[in-house]
Design an enzyme around this catalytic site. Structure first.
Site, PDB file in Angstrom:
ATOM      1  CE  LYS A  70      39.653  40.394  35.495  1.00 18.11           C
ATOM      2  NZ  LYS A  70      39.550  40.698  36.939  1.00 18.11           N
ATOM      3  CD  GLU A  96      37.698  34.352  40.644  1.00 20.97           C
ATOM      4  OE1 GLU A  96      38.394  33.372  40.968  1.00 20.97           O
ATOM      5  OE2 GLU A  96      38.177  35.482  40.430  1.00 20.97           O
ATOM      6  CB  SER A 137      40.258  47.074  32.340  1.00 16.60           C
ATOM      7  OG  SER A 137      38.859  47.151  32.167  1.00 16.60           O
TER       8      SER A 137
END
Lengths: 428, 258
Positions: free
Chosen positions: A134, A156, A413
């Site tokens: 991210k 969010e 990830s």
């Protein structure tokens, strides 16, 4: 068929893997203007630039209240400019290197490979600062927000990884930050809530709807509608209105670009299959984009069975985009149900809808029990505790018999530290 | 079912010097929501906006969100709400307000035809901006449905003219940057956006979002042709039922007629 449903463009550039067929080969024209049937539906090639209307084939677009249209236009213009600006690229590269720790390594999983009979390579996004991929997107958007003169970020978050990353970037650049998180997720990801607060962000628990990621997006959009003059909505996935799906994918392209080179150095060639979990689909879009032009490399996205927008959804419009969406016969959005807060989302990024429709990527689903098993499997065989999200990709590789003897690149990830509490409860 | 044309009705009343009042009521909110629709009509509404609740109403604040939730939990569906509307013969224009996926899922042509069959001649889709609205507006127009577009305080001048030109029924001027809900005072942006719209169109211009009290409505119509009152009406319906709605709409009517 629903008259308003998008149809797949009939054109093909031969980029689809042998034997695969577009799943919806209707030649009817799109009801939407501006769909460009270029190479693979993109004027800029497969996973290139979307149309000026923000379409990937028939998907995408900008379905937001009029109040937000000018903001989307401004972001599109600023991003286009910044992405072509060596100074911006240089600053982002420096942050990704010196701050986030890129490039992330490629790890060959010897013990897991032996056990599965599959050569498994992991792209280690879990080793980035803040613990997931991210950060790539967030650093890009935060720099862009500053360039646009915005002083506040809203975001969010589902699992909290995007929220933590946004709070981190806000702290780094001295910006105000508010993160919306579904009440259910606040409960199951308490550690990340505290991390965001430590980083100086305000965390707002969202009590509406299913009280998960979808509702956090609604609330962040409501905030943005009211504060758009000084606030940037730092969207956390390849979803939302144009230009977000494109921009967020570009910020994550670094994953695929690095992995492609690393695979060639390590193995002397390209992997047979590239696998990534898909909620909104940002880590998958990032790694796929490095391989999309290699037609012999198969791309596989793994959705949670309880939130399989592509597997169980049909085209629909929510959160600014036309894409696959889990919905009922009236068009009400269904609540996703997944063990992983980060994939607990009934929609999917529009570019994935297009990759699915054209057959360039395929999408599989795994169940919660398979994910729990994979979480333990990677931990025990490789000493790597994966995020529950990333464990979806591992779960499919562990299940899929046809992978035997192949080289499979998995995007890991994120790391599983945030999920340890939840797993303790589950495995008790 | 008789469809009463929205724009023709509003233009005619405006040209006679009236200020226009369009209350909003969430369809399916309580078993007696159609009584509230009648009460609002009897109290002097010029037209009515009926909400078809959607699971993810991003333009709505807490009150209308709660109303939508309650209605959905009570089993409200587009089909059921339209069927109940078809039973009423109110003699004033009706518009539905819902989110685009409801129309997209049904299919543009079918959704437009369903509206007409229920006596509804107009639709407002707040998450379908001008740039995405072409296909829907085409289908709506073919079916005889007037498609109302929203103009926001952030809409640049360059697009405002085009938007007002493309809108049918009236131009919905969004009074502030934000979601639906009551505010203690009227935002300056409400009269600003109304004035900007009035400068480029002859269509009726109605301000909605943040018009909370009869006093605020009276302020707005010094510039605008009328107001849309949503949250205040819905809150009243949840608190005191259809009779309360009638009383509140009558208060707004008096303030506009004064």
């Amino acid at each position: 068929m629903n008259e308003a449903e998008p149809h797949t463009t009939a054109e093909h550039d031969g980029a689809t893997p042998p034997g695969s067929k577009p799943s919806s080969p209707s030649p009817s024209p799109s009801p939407y203007p501006g769909t460009v049937a270029g190479e693979g539906g993109f004027p800029g090639g497969v996973m290139g630039t979307p149309t000026p209307e923000g379409r990937f084939g028939d998907f995408g677009g900008r379905f937001v209240p009029e109040s937000l249209v000018p903001a989307c236009e401004e972001i599109e213009e600023s991003f286009t400019e910044a992405w072509a600006d060596p100074d911006f690229r240089g600053e982002l590269h420096r942050l990704l290197t010196d701050y986030a720790g890129r490039p992330s390594p490629l790890t060959e999983c010897h013990r897991l490979s032996e056990q599965l009979g599959v050569r498994v390579l992991l792209k280690r996004e879990d080793l980035n600062h803040t613990g997931s991929h991210k950060i790539n997107n967030v650093l890009g958007q935060a720099l862009l927000a500053r360039r646009m003169g915005k002083t506040r970020l809203v975001a969010e978050t589902g699992a909290g990884q995007h929220g933590v990353a946004t709070a981190t970037a806000a702290a780094l650049l001295g910006m105000e930050c508010k993160v919306y998180m579904g009440a259910v997720d606040v409960e199951r990801q308490a550690l990340n809530v505290f991390r965001m607060q430590l980083l100086g962000a305000e965390v707002q628990s969202v009590e509406s709807g299913s009280r998960t990621l979808k509702d956090a997006v609604n609330e962040a959009m409501r905030d943005w509608v009211a504060t758009v003059d000084h606030t940037h909505y730092c969207l956390g996935s390849v979803m939302g209105p144009h230009p977000f799906p494109w921009m967020v994918r570009e910020f994550h392209r670094v994953i695929g670009d690095e992995a492609r080179e690393q695979c060639r150095v390590l193995t002397g060639g390209d992997p047979d299959v590239v696998v990534a979990c898909v909620g909104g689909g940002s880590n998958a879009a990032g790694i796929f984009s490095g391989f999309a032009d290699l037609t012999e490399v198969e791309l596989v996205g793994v959705e949670p069975a309880g939130g399989a927008a592509i597997g169980r959804g049909i085209p629909g419009v929510v959160h600014g985009m036309l894409s696959y969406l889990m919905q009922d016969e009236d068009g009400q959005v269904l609540e996703a149900e997944s063990i992983s807060a980060g994939l607990d989302y009934p929609g999917v990024g529009p570019e994935h809808a297009h990759l699915h429709a054209t057959g360039r990527a395929r999408y599989e689903a795994v169940s919660d029990p398979e994910v729990i098993e994979a979480f333990g499997l990677l931990s025990r065989t490789e000493g790597i505790i994966p995020a529950l999200e990333s464990a979806h990709a591992i779960a499919w590789v562990a299940r899929e018999k046809s992978l035997r003897g192949k080289t499979v690149l998995v995007n890991l990830s994120g790391r599983g530290d945030k999920d340890v509490d939840q797993m303790m409860e589950i495995l008790k | 079912m008789t469809v009463v044309a929205l724009e023709a009705t509003l233009r005619e009343r405006r040209d006679r010097g009236a200020k226009l009042l369009v209350p909003y009521i969430t369809g399916g909110l309580g078993t007696d929501w159609t009584d509230a629709v009648r009460a609002a009509t009897d109290a002097g509404a010029d037209a009515l906006e009926i909400g078809i609740p959607f699971s993810d109403p991003v333009m709505d604040g807490p009150v209308i969100q709660e109303a939508s939730d309650r209605a959905l939990k009570a089993g409200a569906t587009p089909h059921r709400i339209l069927a109940e509307l078809a039973e009423l013969d109110l003699g004033i224009p009706l518009a539905v307000m819902t989110y685009y996926n409801i129309a997209f899922r049904a299919g543009h042509e079918r959704f437009a035809a369903d509206l007409i069959r229920a006596g509804v001649g107009a639709a407002i889709l707040p998450d379908l901006p001008l740039c995405e609205s072409g296909p829907w507006r085409g289908a709506a127009s073919d079916a005889g449905v007037e498609s109302v577009l929203l103009a926001a305080p952030t809409t640049p001048d360059g697009r405002l003219g085009e938007l007002c030109e493309a809108s049918r029924g009236f131009v919905y001027a969004v009074g502030l940057l934000g979601v639906t809900g009551e505010r203690s005072s009227l935002a300056a942006s409400a009269t600003e956006i109304a004035a900007r719209c009035k400068a480029v169109t002859d269509r009726p211009v109605l301000v909605g979002v943040g018009v909370s009290s009869p006093g605020q409505a009276a302020e707005v119509v010094e510039v605008a042709d009328g107001v849309i009152v949503g949250t205040a009406v819905v809150r009243r319906l949840m608190e005191s039922g259809p009779r309360g709605v009638g009383e509140l709409v009558a208060e707004f009517r008096r303030a506009l007629d004064a």
